[in-house]
Design a protein around this motif. Sequence first.
Motif, short mmCIF file in Angstrom:
data_model
loop_
_atom_site.label_atom_id
_atom_site.label_comp_id
_atom_site.label_asym_id
_atom_site.label_seq_id
_atom_site.Cartn_x
_atom_site.Cartn_y
_atom_site.Cartn_z
N LEU A 1 0.87 -1.17 0.00
CA LEU A 1 0.00 0.00 0.00
C LEU A 1 0.91 1.22 0.00
O LEU A 1 1.65 1.44 0.96
CB LEU A 1 -0.91 -0.02 1.23
CG LEU A 1 -1.76 -1.28 1.40
CD1 LEU A 1 -2.49 -1.26 2.72
CD2 LEU A 1 -2.71 -1.45 0.23
N HIS A 2 0.88 1.98 -1.07
CA HIS A 2 1.86 3.04 -1.30
C HIS A 2 1.15 4.38 -1.48
O HIS A 2 0.48 4.60 -2.48
CB HIS A 2 2.67 2.67 -2.54
CG HIS A 2 3.86 3.54 -2.79
ND1 HIS A 2 4.76 3.27 -3.80
CD2 HIS A 2 4.32 4.66 -2.18
CE1 HIS A 2 5.71 4.19 -3.79
NE2 HIS A 2 5.45 5.04 -2.82
N ILE A 3 1.31 5.25 -0.50
CA ILE A 3 0.77 6.61 -0.60
C ILE A 3 1.83 7.46 -1.29
O ILE A 3 2.97 7.54 -0.83
CB ILE A 3 0.44 7.21 0.78
CG1 ILE A 3 -0.68 6.41 1.45
CG2 ILE A 3 0.06 8.68 0.64
CD1 ILE A 3 -0.99 6.86 2.87
N ILE A 4 1.45 8.10 -2.39
CA ILE A 4 2.33 9.02 -3.10
C ILE A 4 1.65 10.37 -3.05
O ILE A 4 0.58 10.57 -3.63
CB ILE A 4 2.57 8.57 -4.56
CG1 ILE A 4 3.17 7.15 -4.57
CG2 ILE A 4 3.48 9.55 -5.29
CD1 ILE A 4 3.27 6.52 -5.94
N ALA A 5 2.25 11.29 -2.31
CA ALA A 5 1.59 12.55 -2.01
C ALA A 5 2.43 13.75 -2.41
O ALA A 5 3.66 13.74 -2.27
CB ALA A 5 1.28 12.63 -0.51
N ARG A 6 1.76 14.76 -2.90
CA ARG A 6 2.41 16.03 -3.22
C ARG A 6 2.56 16.84 -1.94
O ARG A 6 1.66 16.90 -1.13
CB ARG A 6 1.57 16.83 -4.22
CG ARG A 6 1.44 16.16 -5.56
CD ARG A 6 2.56 16.59 -6.46
NE ARG A 6 2.53 15.87 -7.73
CZ ARG A 6 3.59 15.79 -8.50
NH1 ARG A 6 4.71 16.39 -8.17
NH2 ARG A 6 3.52 15.12 -9.62
N GLY A 7 3.72 17.48 -1.78
CA GLY A 7 3.96 18.34 -0.63
C GLY A 7 4.66 17.60 0.50
O GLY A 7 4.56 16.40 0.63
N LYS A 8 5.38 18.38 1.27
CA LYS A 8 6.12 17.85 2.41
C LYS A 8 5.26 17.98 3.67
O LYS A 8 4.76 19.06 3.98
CB LYS A 8 7.44 18.61 2.61
CG LYS A 8 8.37 18.55 1.41
CD LYS A 8 8.92 17.17 1.22
CE LYS A 8 9.90 17.14 0.05
NZ LYS A 8 10.28 15.80 -0.31
N ILE A 9 5.11 16.89 4.37
CA ILE A 9 4.29 16.91 5.59
C ILE A 9 5.09 17.38 6.80
O ILE A 9 4.53 17.90 7.74
CB ILE A 9 3.64 15.52 5.82
CG1 ILE A 9 2.42 15.64 6.73
CG2 ILE A 9 4.64 14.52 6.32
CD1 ILE A 9 1.55 14.40 6.77
N GLY A 10 6.41 17.20 6.74
CA GLY A 10 7.27 17.68 7.82
C GLY A 10 6.94 17.06 9.16
O GLY A 10 6.38 15.98 9.25
N ARG A 11 7.29 17.79 10.20
CA ARG A 11 6.98 17.36 11.56
C ARG A 11 5.69 18.06 11.94
O ARG A 11 5.67 19.27 12.18
CB ARG A 11 8.12 17.73 12.50
CG ARG A 11 9.42 16.98 12.19
CD ARG A 11 10.59 17.48 13.00
NE ARG A 11 10.37 17.46 14.43
CZ ARG A 11 10.64 16.44 15.23
NH1 ARG A 11 11.17 15.35 14.72
NH2 ARG A 11 10.43 16.50 16.52
N SER A 12 4.63 17.29 11.98
CA SER A 12 3.31 17.87 12.22
C SER A 12 2.41 16.82 12.86
O SER A 12 2.72 15.63 12.84
CB SER A 12 2.70 18.32 10.88
OG SER A 12 2.47 17.19 10.06
N PRO A 13 1.29 17.26 13.42
CA PRO A 13 0.34 16.28 13.96
C PRO A 13 -0.14 15.30 12.89
O PRO A 13 -0.33 14.11 13.16
CB PRO A 13 -0.82 17.14 14.48
CG PRO A 13 -0.21 18.47 14.76
CD PRO A 13 0.88 18.63 13.73
#
Length: 141
Positions: A3-15
Amino acid sequence: MLLHIIARGKIGRSPEAELVERYGKRITWGFKVTELPDRGGTMPPVAASPVRTVAMDERGKHLTSAEFAKVLGRWRDDGVREARFLIGAADGHDDGLRQSADLLIAFGAATWPHMLARAMLAEQLWRATSIIAGHPYHREG
């Protein structure tokens, strides 16, 4: 099946990143997250075929968790080796990507921030694999 999520944008350190990590650790199937820049970048190579592509899109189908689990279970049983879940940037996906996807899924009629959509998707992937495994956590309402 991976199961591979490919997402645009950096999520960084976040909730949201913490939620993705938390649910990702609970998934007993293969699980991977790849981040791409908001624009451009190269899709990661397919690790193993066959592969299915799911675009998270506001015009997509509204599936219950049980229906989503049935789709994943059917793909797994049919020998699909990787399911890619694409999350676009703020502007979503272009028409070509939507047309080439095997499935379009929406998280309801509301618009969700793409970082939150990533966490919601990770939770639904965990829930779907739990349903397939017969785990008693999930209950239909």
